[in-house]
Design an enzyme around this catalytic site. Sequence first.
Site, short mmCIF file in Angstrom:
data_model
loop_
_atom_site.label_atom_id
_atom_site.label_comp_id
_atom_site.label_asym_id
_atom_site.label_seq_id
_atom_site.Cartn_x
_atom_site.Cartn_y
_atom_site.Cartn_z
N ASP A 156 19.36 20.06 -62.27
CA ASP A 156 19.09 21.30 -62.98
C ASP A 156 18.60 22.36 -62.00
O ASP A 156 17.88 22.05 -61.05
CB ASP A 156 18.05 21.08 -64.08
CG ASP A 156 16.71 20.62 -63.52
OD1 ASP A 156 15.78 21.44 -63.40
OD2 ASP A 156 16.59 19.41 -63.18
N SER A 157 19.02 23.61 -62.22
CA SER A 157 18.58 24.74 -61.43
C SER A 157 18.85 24.51 -59.94
O SER A 157 20.00 24.34 -59.55
CB SER A 157 17.09 25.01 -61.69
OG SER A 157 16.70 26.27 -61.21
N ALA A 158 17.81 24.46 -59.10
CA ALA A 158 18.02 24.18 -57.68
C ALA A 158 18.67 22.81 -57.49
O ALA A 158 19.48 22.61 -56.58
CB ALA A 158 16.70 24.23 -56.92
N LEU A 183 22.91 21.66 -64.81
CA LEU A 183 22.13 22.21 -65.92
C LEU A 183 21.50 23.52 -65.44
O LEU A 183 20.60 23.51 -64.61
CB LEU A 183 21.04 21.22 -66.35
CG LEU A 183 21.50 19.77 -66.55
CD1 LEU A 183 20.33 18.89 -66.94
CD2 LEU A 183 22.61 19.69 -67.58
N HIS A 278 16.05 28.41 -69.72
CA HIS A 278 16.57 27.86 -68.47
C HIS A 278 16.34 26.35 -68.40
O HIS A 278 15.24 25.87 -68.67
CB HIS A 278 15.88 28.57 -67.30
CG HIS A 278 16.21 28.02 -65.96
ND1 HIS A 278 17.48 28.08 -65.43
CD2 HIS A 278 15.43 27.39 -65.03
CE1 HIS A 278 17.47 27.53 -64.23
NE2 HIS A 278 16.25 27.10 -63.96
#
Length: 322
Positions: A156-158, A183, A278
């Site tokens: 997810d994200s980074a 994600l 997020h």
Amino acid sequence: MIEHRIGTTRRSDAVQAISRLTIGPVMKWGPLNASTMKLFPLIDRAADLLPRSGRCSHRQIIARSWRGELVTPIDGTTSDGAILYLHGGAFLACGLGTHRRIVERLAWRTGMAVLAVDYRQLPVGVLDDSLEDAEDAFRWLTRNGHPAHQIVLAGDSAGGHLAFATAIRMRDAGLRPAGIVGLSPWLDFDHRPKVAHHNARRDAYIPVRRLRRVGRMAVGSRIEDHHSPVNADLTDLPPALILVGADEVLRVDAELMAERLLDAQVRCTLQVWEGQVHAFPVLADVNPESLAAIEEIVTFTRTSVAAAARGRRTGVTRIGVA
């Protein structure tokens, strides 16, 4: 293929409101310097104190430059597949503790082993160090009974950035994973398209103008095109599933990557979820949409591993557009 998921619950609305009132101001106005970065590990240490699921067993992995946690169903795995999970946190924060719940759910719902990786991140390491650890963790799985074609990379994200970037590195090394799950992935360090997007004002807590500074910190130097997975050669990557909230600013990255994957003839499904913050699947203990999203990941993972296994048996590799 783009899928729009419409409809939210009161819990999702509450998460949005709480995020705007708490996380948002901290992310936008909180100081970001060497002193404050020393506090970020405390977030994961606090999360590490939370109870662990009784449905899973947890094995600590200590490698040369990273540590991990191998999570498996308590009664043993029921699939030969495995998931390499890379946590988010803007290359600054979070770790095994903050993301343990989603890792546990993926393990017992898929019946697979899930290796969560505590990779080097700021201020200890920059992007190249994070990628080196992710690649080494992938190879650790291959050395411990999980062929590359049965491994799904997820994050997810980074961590979504690392999942795609690691898949590219593995492909270049002749090791093609079964699939990639992103994600709310942060896939483009160029902040300008995100600043211009209307979601820059709608996102519950990501301050878009701060992304440029964090990106420079993560890279450790001037940002170049090659630092962003969206600019890479994407041909012959495995199938991908990308999930993102409709109002979050990283929707820009998700849509761009989906478009470029399809242009490269790589099978990709992009799911845009209304009313979600997020990286919302990480919040599976909080709202039902997150649980539903995890089921989408489970289905994709099982399908991708099974398809890769069939391709190996028949000697055929299928690349298509969904």
